[in-house]
Design an enzyme around this catalytic site. Structure first.
Site, PDB file in Angstrom:
ATOM      1  CD  GLN A  71      18.077  47.020 -17.979  1.00  0.00           C
ATOM      2  OE1 GLN A  71      18.258  46.550 -18.834  1.00  0.00           O
ATOM      3  NE2 GLN A  71      17.065  48.610 -17.711  1.00  0.00           N
ATOM      4  CE  LYS A  89      15.237  47.969 -21.682  1.00  0.00           C
ATOM      5  NZ  LYS A  89      16.526  48.203 -20.992  1.00  0.00           N
ATOM      6  CG  ASP A 138      21.553  50.773 -24.002  1.00  0.00           C
ATOM      7  OD1 ASP A 138      19.506  50.896 -23.711  1.00  0.00           O
ATOM      8  OD2 ASP A 138      21.686  49.667 -23.277  1.00  0.00           O
TER       9      ASP A 138
HETATM   10  N1  GUN Z   1      18.960  50.660 -17.098  1.00  0.00           N
HETATM   11  C1  GUN Z   1      17.135  52.127 -17.257  1.00  0.00           C
HETATM   12  N2  GUN Z   1      17.433  52.666 -18.688  1.00  0.00           N
HETATM   13  C2  GUN Z   1      18.036  51.956 -19.580  1.00  0.00           C
HETATM   14  C3  GUN Z   1      18.278  52.057 -20.511  1.00  0.00           C
HETATM   15  O1  GUN Z   1      18.149  52.646 -21.502  1.00  0.00           O
HETATM   16  N3  GUN Z   1      19.498  51.158 -21.086  1.00  0.00           N
HETATM   17  C4  GUN Z   1      19.944  50.117 -20.033  1.00  0.00           C
HETATM   18  N4  GUN Z   1      20.815  49.023 -20.947  1.00  0.00           N
HETATM   19  N5  GUN Z   1      19.976  49.839 -18.980  1.00  0.00           N
HETATM   20  C5  GUN Z   1      18.781  50.921 -18.402  1.00  0.00           C
END
Ligand code: GUN
Length: 295
Positions: free
Chosen positions: A98, A54, A121
């Site tokens: 995350q 990311k 998100d």
């Molecule tokens: N863990 C797995 N997928 C995601 C996501 O799309 N965003 C976040 N913050 N954590 C995740």
């Protein structure tokens, strides 16, 4: 005929070029630089690699990105304090914590603490509620990426039987909701299967579009799908190691088994994954524009 491969890499590349061009223009016209912070708690290898990807993508597109890495024993109150700090930081437009978080931290409490205007998100209840109502909001990145993949691949969703396997808050529930919405890319008849579903094969065999986000490697086999199905495989499972020492990735669908039967399928890796990250960038750009009052 073997299935058409729906490439997330190619689609993501096209969208990223659009995003990078818009960011360059915003910078030139307004001096605006979108800012993203990613917050990682603990050392889960999968989460580490997602967060790294990311930040790398953000950097490549001209987004200012910061990573906060915290030890697994970080207290909830400390994480909430950091989220609060970034809520008030005008250089940061998007905050991503995350998931999953260590068990001693209340995930909902942390997600609810993020300013909905910085919730790139799309996990804050304000955004989840708006999504449910079909109002403009930040859409969760993986479901949003799936919508884009289907639309840009010319898959007709109106009236289609869509079967979603998995009911997570991150993928299953939101993608089911989005495919149900009364608008282009939606209008489907949606079924959600989960661990308590009595006869899953009955449902999967009816699917025109099968979206699998169950977290079980290669669980969907050819005898569970109908001819001509479109398959979106959201699974990312690490199974064993290649000779190179790297983990081998497998989806939730047994690709080799179903590829002769499906009309189209997303590969793993190179399917949904790149789209998830791309939609995060799109949301961060959107958050920056909204903060600056640029429609
Ligand atoms: N863990 C797995 N997928 C995601 C996501 O799309 N965003 C976040 N913050 N954590 C995740």
């Amino acid at each position: 005929m073997p299935a058409k491969i729906i490439s997330g890499i190619e689609t993501a590349k096209a969208i990223r070029a659009e995003i990078a061009a818009e960011i360059a223009s915003l910078r030139e016209r307004f001096g605006l630089i979108p800012g993203l912070v990613t917050i990682l708690v603990g050392q889960d290898p999968a989460s580490e690699s997602y967060v790294a990807a990311k930040n790398k993508t953000a950097h490549a597109l001209g987004i200012h990105s910061e990573q906060v890495t915290l030890t697994a024993d970080t207290r909830e109150v400390e994480l909430l304090r950091i989220v609060g700090e970034y809520n008030r930081n005008p250089a940061i437009h998007g905050i991503l914590v995350q998931l999953p978080l260590p068990r001693h931290i209340n995930e909902a409490k942390v997600l609810f603490a993020i300013d909905p205007a910085k919730d790139v998100d799309g996990f804050h209840p304000v955004n989840v509620g708006k999504m449910m109502l079909g109002e403009p909001c930040f859409l969760p990145c993986t479901p949003h990426g799936i919508l884009e993949l289907l639309q840009r691949s010319g898959v007709e969703t109106s009236g289609a039987e869509v079967v979603v396997v998995g009911r997570s808050n991150i993928v299953g529930k939101p993608i089911a909701n989005l495919m149900l919405q009364k608008r282009p890319g939606g209008n489907a008849t949606v079924t959600i299967c989960h661990t308590r579903t009595r006869d899953m094969n009955y449902h999967t065999r009816r699917a025109d579009i099968l979206i699998v986000a169950a977290g079980v490697a290669k669980m969907i086999k050819a005898d569970q799908v109908k001819d001509g199905v479109v398959i979106i495989d959201v699974g990312v499972n690490r199974i064993g190691q290649a000779a190179s020492g790297k983990a081998i990735l497998a989806g939730d669908v047994d690709f080799d088994d179903v590829v002769g039967k499906a009309a189209a399928i997303t590969p793993v890796p190179g399917g949904v994954g790149p789209m998830t990250i791309t939609m995060l960038m799109k949301n961060t750009l959107q958050a920056a524009k909204q903060a600056a009052g640029i429609a």
